[in-house]
Design a protein around this motif. Structure first.
Motif, PDB file in Angstrom:
ATOM      1  N   PHE A 192      -6.489  -4.137  17.268  1.00  0.00           N
ATOM      2  CA  PHE A 192      -6.465  -4.320  15.825  1.00  0.00           C
ATOM      3  C   PHE A 192      -7.865  -4.187  15.261  1.00  0.00           C
ATOM      4  O   PHE A 192      -8.867  -4.202  15.982  1.00  0.00           O
ATOM      5  N   ARG A 193      -7.889  -4.085  13.954  1.00  0.00           N
ATOM      6  CA  ARG A 193      -9.156  -4.032  13.234  1.00  0.00           C
ATOM      7  C   ARG A 193      -8.921  -4.707  11.891  1.00  0.00           C
ATOM      8  O   ARG A 193      -8.056  -4.296  11.125  1.00  0.00           O
ATOM      9  N   MET A 194      -9.688  -5.732  11.636  1.00  0.00           N
ATOM     10  CA  MET A 194      -9.610  -6.432  10.364  1.00  0.00           C
ATOM     11  C   MET A 194     -10.938  -6.249   9.650  1.00  0.00           C
ATOM     12  O   MET A 194     -12.000  -6.477  10.246  1.00  0.00           O
ATOM     13  N   SER A 195     -10.858  -5.882   8.403  1.00  0.00           N
ATOM     14  CA  SER A 195     -12.094  -5.606   7.686  1.00  0.00           C
ATOM     15  C   SER A 195     -11.961  -6.072   6.254  1.00  0.00           C
ATOM     16  O   SER A 195     -10.858  -6.233   5.715  1.00  0.00           O
ATOM     17  N   LEU A 196     -13.107  -6.262   5.641  1.00  0.00           N
ATOM     18  CA  LEU A 196     -13.171  -6.626   4.234  1.00  0.00           C
ATOM     19  C   LEU A 196     -14.025  -5.571   3.560  1.00  0.00           C
ATOM     20  O   LEU A 196     -15.082  -5.192   4.074  1.00  0.00           O
ATOM     21  N   SER A 197     -13.592  -5.110   2.414  1.00  0.00           N
ATOM     22  CA  SER A 197     -14.294  -4.001   1.773  1.00  0.00           C
ATOM     23  C   SER A 197     -15.707  -4.412   1.390  1.00  0.00           C
ATOM     24  O   SER A 197     -16.039  -5.592   1.335  1.00  0.00           O
ATOM     25  N   SER A 198     -16.525  -3.429   1.112  1.00  0.00           N
ATOM     26  CA  SER A 198     -17.935  -3.710   0.849  1.00  0.00           C
ATOM     27  C   SER A 198     -18.124  -4.507  -0.437  1.00  0.00           C
ATOM     28  O   SER A 198     -19.123  -5.196  -0.598  1.00  0.00           O
ATOM     29  N   GLN A 199     -17.190  -4.403  -1.367  1.00  0.00           N
ATOM     30  CA  GLN A 199     -17.261  -5.213  -2.582  1.00  0.00           C
ATOM     31  C   GLN A 199     -16.253  -6.346  -2.565  1.00  0.00           C
ATOM     32  O   GLN A 199     -15.937  -6.926  -3.603  1.00  0.00           O
TER      33      GLN A 199
ATOM     34  N   ALA B 147       3.782  -4.770 -12.474  1.00  0.00           N
ATOM     35  CA  ALA B 147       4.842  -4.076 -11.761  1.00  0.00           C
ATOM     36  C   ALA B 147       5.426  -2.950 -12.586  1.00  0.00           C
ATOM     37  O   ALA B 147       5.985  -2.007 -12.053  1.00  0.00           O
ATOM     38  N   SER B 148       5.216  -3.025 -13.925  1.00  0.00           N
ATOM     39  CA  SER B 148       5.745  -1.961 -14.763  1.00  0.00           C
ATOM     40  C   SER B 148       4.855  -0.740 -14.744  1.00  0.00           C
ATOM     41  O   SER B 148       5.161   0.257 -15.356  1.00  0.00           O
ATOM     42  N   GLY B 149       3.704  -0.837 -14.068  1.00  0.00           N
ATOM     43  CA  GLY B 149       2.838   0.320 -13.925  1.00  0.00           C
ATOM     44  C   GLY B 149       1.563   0.226 -14.713  1.00  0.00           C
ATOM     45  O   GLY B 149       0.658   1.014 -14.522  1.00  0.00           O
ATOM     46  N   GLU B 150       1.440  -0.782 -15.609  1.00  0.00           N
ATOM     47  CA  GLU B 150       0.208  -0.915 -16.361  1.00  0.00           C
ATOM     48  C   GLU B 150      -0.767  -1.762 -15.574  1.00  0.00           C
ATOM     49  O   GLU B 150      -0.370  -2.622 -14.798  1.00  0.00           O
ATOM     50  N   ASN B 151      -2.037  -1.531 -15.798  1.00  0.00           N
ATOM     51  CA  ASN B 151      -3.043  -2.312 -15.097  1.00  0.00           C
ATOM     52  C   ASN B 151      -3.132  -3.690 -15.705  1.00  0.00           C
ATOM     53  O   ASN B 151      -3.207  -3.838 -16.909  1.00  0.00           O
ATOM     54  N   GLY B 152      -3.173  -4.678 -14.861  1.00  0.00           N
ATOM     55  CA  GLY B 152      -3.262  -6.069 -15.311  1.00  0.00           C
ATOM     56  C   GLY B 152      -4.681  -6.571 -15.421  1.00  0.00           C
ATOM     57  O   GLY B 152      -5.597  -5.941 -15.000  1.00  0.00           O
TER      58      GLY B 152
ATOM     59  N   GLU C 271      -1.545  15.599  -1.041  1.00  0.00           N
ATOM     60  CA  GLU C 271      -1.836  14.863  -2.258  1.00  0.00           C
ATOM     61  C   GLU C 271      -1.211  13.487  -2.218  1.00  0.00           C
ATOM     62  O   GLU C 271      -0.055  13.320  -1.820  1.00  0.00           O
ATOM     63  N   SER C 272      -1.992  12.525  -2.666  1.00  0.00           N
ATOM     64  CA  SER C 272      -1.461  11.175  -2.782  1.00  0.00           C
ATOM     65  C   SER C 272      -2.296  10.444  -3.807  1.00  0.00           C
ATOM     66  O   SER C 272      -3.528  10.405  -3.710  1.00  0.00           O
ATOM     67  N   ASP C 273      -1.642   9.859  -4.783  1.00  0.00           N
ATOM     68  CA  ASP C 273      -2.377   9.097  -5.791  1.00  0.00           C
ATOM     69  C   ASP C 273      -2.207   7.600  -5.587  1.00  0.00           C
ATOM     70  O   ASP C 273      -2.520   6.816  -6.477  1.00  0.00           O
ATOM     71  N   VAL C 274      -1.713   7.213  -4.426  1.00  0.00           N
ATOM     72  CA  VAL C 274      -1.525   5.791  -4.146  1.00  0.00           C
ATOM     73  C   VAL C 274      -2.683   5.335  -3.281  1.00  0.00           C
ATOM     74  O   VAL C 274      -2.858   5.818  -2.166  1.00  0.00           O
ATOM     75  N   ASP C 275      -3.459   4.415  -3.789  1.00  0.00           N
ATOM     76  CA  ASP C 275      -4.646   3.974  -3.067  1.00  0.00           C
ATOM     77  C   ASP C 275      -4.967   2.551  -3.461  1.00  0.00           C
ATOM     78  O   ASP C 275      -4.530   2.050  -4.502  1.00  0.00           O
ATOM     79  N   LEU C 276      -5.727   1.869  -2.639  1.00  0.00           N
ATOM     80  CA  LEU C 276      -6.242   0.538  -2.947  1.00  0.00           C
ATOM     81  C   LEU C 276      -7.628   0.463  -2.315  1.00  0.00           C
ATOM     82  O   LEU C 276      -7.765   0.280  -1.099  1.00  0.00           O
ATOM     83  N   SER C 277      -8.631   0.653  -3.146  1.00  0.00           N
ATOM     84  CA  SER C 277      -9.986   0.693  -2.597  1.00  0.00           C
ATOM     85  C   SER C 277     -10.952   0.194  -3.661  1.00  0.00           C
ATOM     86  O   SER C 277     -10.596  -0.026  -4.818  1.00  0.00           O
ATOM     87  N   ASP C 278     -12.207   0.040  -3.230  1.00  0.00           N
ATOM     88  CA  ASP C 278     -13.244  -0.386  -4.177  1.00  0.00           C
ATOM     89  C   ASP C 278     -13.444   0.648  -5.280  1.00  0.00           C
ATOM     90  O   ASP C 278     -13.760   0.299  -6.425  1.00  0.00           O
ATOM     91  N   GLU C 279     -13.249   1.918  -4.914  1.00  0.00           N
ATOM     92  CA  GLU C 279     -13.543   2.964  -5.893  1.00  0.00           C
ATOM     93  C   GLU C 279     -12.475   3.070  -6.968  1.00  0.00           C
ATOM     94  O   GLU C 279     -12.778   3.390  -8.121  1.00  0.00           O
ATOM     95  N   THR C 280     -11.244   2.778  -6.607  1.00  0.00           N
ATOM     96  CA  THR C 280     -10.159   3.047  -7.558  1.00  0.00           C
ATOM     97  C   THR C 280      -9.569   1.798  -8.176  1.00  0.00           C
ATOM     98  O   THR C 280      -8.845   1.878  -9.163  1.00  0.00           O
ATOM     99  N   ASP C 281      -9.835   0.633  -7.606  1.00  0.00           N
ATOM    100  CA  ASP C 281      -9.128  -0.556  -8.056  1.00  0.00           C
ATOM    101  C   ASP C 281     -10.055  -1.692  -8.472  1.00  0.00           C
ATOM    102  O   ASP C 281      -9.703  -2.855  -8.341  1.00  0.00           O
ATOM    103  N   ARG C 282     -11.225  -1.369  -8.920  1.00  0.00           N
ATOM    104  CA  ARG C 282     -12.102  -2.416  -9.428  1.00  0.00           C
ATOM    105  C   ARG C 282     -12.585  -2.021 -10.824  1.00  0.00           C
ATOM    106  O   ARG C 282     -12.838  -0.850 -11.093  1.00  0.00           O
ATOM    107  N   ASP C 283     -12.742  -3.013 -11.692  1.00  0.00           N
ATOM    108  CA  ASP C 283     -13.235  -2.730 -13.022  1.00  0.00           C
ATOM    109  C   ASP C 283     -14.770  -2.733 -13.013  1.00  0.00           C
ATOM    110  O   ASP C 283     -15.398  -2.790 -11.951  1.00  0.00           O
TER     111      ASP C 283
END
Lengths: 447, 205
Positions: free
Chosen positions: A241-248, B200-205, B178-190
């Motif tokens: 396994f690998r558990m990580s926390l993002s840089s931010q 859940a309706s698709g709008e950002n909370g 192609e995939s527009d589903v992501d969860l990362s620092d670049e795409t999901d932080r203000d």
């Protein structure tokens, strides 16, 4: 043997509780930094395998890690049995979403499919993956409660959002992942989430608000416990396994690895905390020891680069251009304002005639980051910096050749300072002044 | 002078070494009660995760799923022709469908699907077949997508499953699908660095 295992278990429990209960207190507001809550004792579940867990729809749940308590009581065991949950978890589709109000105690929560790419299938826990007629394809808007298992195929991702959104929770299930949602409810003001990961990877983020969150992702040999964390990742495959926390990322992730005996009972547990930017694997090394295994592999496709990318690459590798002295305005592509700098003692330094904006091309190459010369080969054979110099020379024309001072470039008189010399206060000469050359001999060395 | 038994043993060992990778999968290493030909693509992926050893036929199907997201063919010959037409598989290998596949062949297929150019050995020699599979395996080892192994090592089901998942992540990162589903620092932080949790309706909370 069982008695010895029980004694070992009790000793570990007491030691862990005593050690972790010192100096920790739960945070009560979202504004306070998240503090670690004492970890509850690890119970013997008779083998922490996914198969065992997924068949416990009606039997009391033997949890591996107990829910966190507000009071910080390390010995409290308040695991609620799963039989209080609906035996047929709802799998509605297309229903209007609930409003984001905090859920009441005992009220079930759901994961709603906010976004879906590719194919994902869902079935109640206990259904074999080869009984394909009992699996349904997931659609956007579907609600997933406790007691369901998900199968996300290749080139597919699923993004889930917790409803009611208290605490705000988002989870991404990556491609080729198989997991089940074991528990999802609000108990004593704490949102409890238990995910069992068979293989694959999950990313999740939980914002701690007025509602506390007890989020656990359990794999057959390890458990991830969230401590007020967002965008953590848990990847598991066949014991590794690998558990990580993002840089931010915020907060902490607690990685717990189990050791089993021949009977499949947990005999030991090893825990390590992961802060942002760090990761831990099944080797449970310290973060600083993992760094050497974390590397970026650059792929340079020189043929496929665009002109802008090539220029950027050139910039990053050095242009073999010496900027005018004491001048940081690096607008060498045509600024008429670039002149020589000011001497350290306040006097005006002699200026060199600018070339197309002020840059003086030199064949010195990279400043410490070049490829250098290969032994036995003539200068410039494989020397990329020399090639760049020649390229820049061809771009800038004949002028720099006269100023470079290198042999074969037209040359200059030796009593004139070369443009590629570093100017220092003790090294300044006026034009026409002869250079003093020190010669060392054996006699001077003896002195 | 060596004894005859030693020579015979050496010959048998050499024969086993040369023909080891081309052996059919033993029955005890197959998943009993499951016929992979009747499974859908999603169930087949779970089957791969459980099977002890992977055959050539199963590997070909897995590679088509990795490349296209789905199989779409119902026979080994159709899959083989499709893979050979894309140069993912070389006809010179002459792999048989019931034999166990080796790590190097799978590595070559993955490198081709993921459009990894490889190193200088792959470009100079692997392009015309000399050490192509070995170079591809070394490339994947360098990238950390597979563990250190030998070219002729058998491929386990979970190993192939893990490799497919790593390759899928690589393809997504490289933009091969192609995939527009992501969860990362670049795409999901203000702008303040706070996590964006969509409604859940698709709008950002």
């Amino acid at each position: 043997m069982k008695t010895r295992n029980l004694i070992t278990q009790l000793c570990l429990t007491v030691l862990c509780a005593a050690g972790l209960s010192i100096g920790f207190a739960p945070s009560t507001t979202a504004a306070e930094p998240e503090k670690m809550v004492p970890m509850q004792p690890v119970n013997d579940t008779g083998g922490a395998t996914l198969e065992n867990r997924t068949n416990t729809n009606t039997t009391p749940r033997g949890t591996v890690a107990q829910p966190m308590q507000r009071s910080g009581n390390a010995n409290a065991t308040n695991a609620q049995p799963l039989n209080t949950m609906p035996s047929n978890p709802p799998l509605a589709s297309g229903q209007p979403m609930a409003t984001s109000q905090p859920a009441a105690d005992g009220e079930p929560q759901y994961f709603v499919v906010e976004r879906l790419n590719g194919i994902a299938k869902v079935a109640p826990v206990g259904v074999d993956v080869f009984e394909e007629d009992k699996w349904k394809e997931l659609k956007q808007g579907d609600k997933l409660g406790a007691g369901v298992q998900l199968l996300v195929t290749g080139q597919s991702q699923v993004k889930l959002v917790l409803e009611p959104a208290s605490p705000p929770t988002v989870m991404l299930i990556e491609a080729m992942t198989q997991l089940s949602i074991e528990d999802l409810a609000m108990r004593e003001g704490t949102s409890t989430t238990r995910i069992a990961l068979a293989s694959g990877a999950i990313r999740a983020g939980v914002i701690e608000s007025t509602t506390r969150s007890d989020f656990l992702i359990e794999a057959p040999t390890a458990t991830l416990s969230k401590k007020g964390t967002d965008i953590f990742r848990f990847e598991y495959q066949n014991g590794r396994f690998r558990m990580s926390l993002s840089s931010q990322g915020r907060g902490l992730v607690q990685a717990i690895k189990y050791k089993f005996n021949n009977s499949g009972n947990i005999v030991d547990a090893k825990s390590r905390f992961v802060t942002r930017g760090q990761f831990v694997t099944q080797q449970m090394m310290r973060a600083i020891d993992n760094v050497k295994y974390d590397r970026d592999i650059q792929v340079l496709d020189f043929v496929g680069l665009t002109q802008e990318e090539r220029l950027n690459l050139l910039f990053n590798n050095g242009l073999a251009i010496l900027l005018p002295f004491a001048d940081n305005s690096a607008n060498f592509l045509g600024s008429p304002f670039l002149t020589g700098g000011i001497n350290v003692d306040g006097g005006q330094r002699p200026t060199l005639p600018p070339i197309d904006g002020g840059a003086i091309a030199t064949p010195d190459g990279d400043f410490g980051v070049g490829q250098g010369l290969l032994p036995g080969l003539p200068h410039g054979f494989f020397n990329a910096s020399a090639k760049r110099s020649r390229m820049i020379q061809s771009l800038f024309g004949q002028q720099h050749r006269e100023l470079s001072g290198r042999k074969g470039f037209g040359g200059i008189q030796r009593d004139t300072p070369r443009p590629n010399q570093i100017r220092r206060p003790g090294n300044m000469r006026k034009a026409g002044q002869k250079r003093t050359v020190r010669r060392f001999n054996k006699a001077s060395r003896r002195r | 002078m060596r004894s005859p038994s030693f020579l015979i043993f050496g010959m048998l060992l050499a024969t086993a070494g040369l023909t080891g990778c081309s052996a059919p999968r033993p029955s005890e290493t197959a998943l009993s009660g499951v016929d992979p030909d009747t499974l859908s693509d999603s169930a087949f992926q779970v089957y791969l995760n459980r099977v002890p050893l992977v055959t050539v036929g199963e590997a070909y199907r897995a590679m088509l799923i990795l490349a296209d997201g789905k199989d779409g063919r119902d026979s080994f010959e159709a899959r083989r022709q499709e893979l050979e037409s894309r140069d993912i598989v070389r006809s010179a290998w002459d792999l048989q469908p019931d034999n166990v596949i080796d790590t190097a062949s799978v590595s070559y297929m993955v490198c081709k699907i993921c459009e990894m150019p490889g190193g200088i050995n792959q470009v100079l020699f692997g392009s015309w077949g000399l050490g192509d599979r070995r170079s591809a395996m070394r490339e994947l080892m360098f990238r950390g997508m597979i563990d250190d192994s030998f070219e002729y090592e058998y491929v386990t089901g979970s190993g192939l499953f893990a490799l497919m998942r790593n390759a899928d992540a690589y393809m997504k990162k490289k933009g091969l699908y192609e995939s527009d589903v992501d969860l990362s620092d670049e795409t999901d932080r203000d702008n303040t660095g706070e996590l964006i949790v969509p409604n859940a309706s698709g709008e950002n909370g």
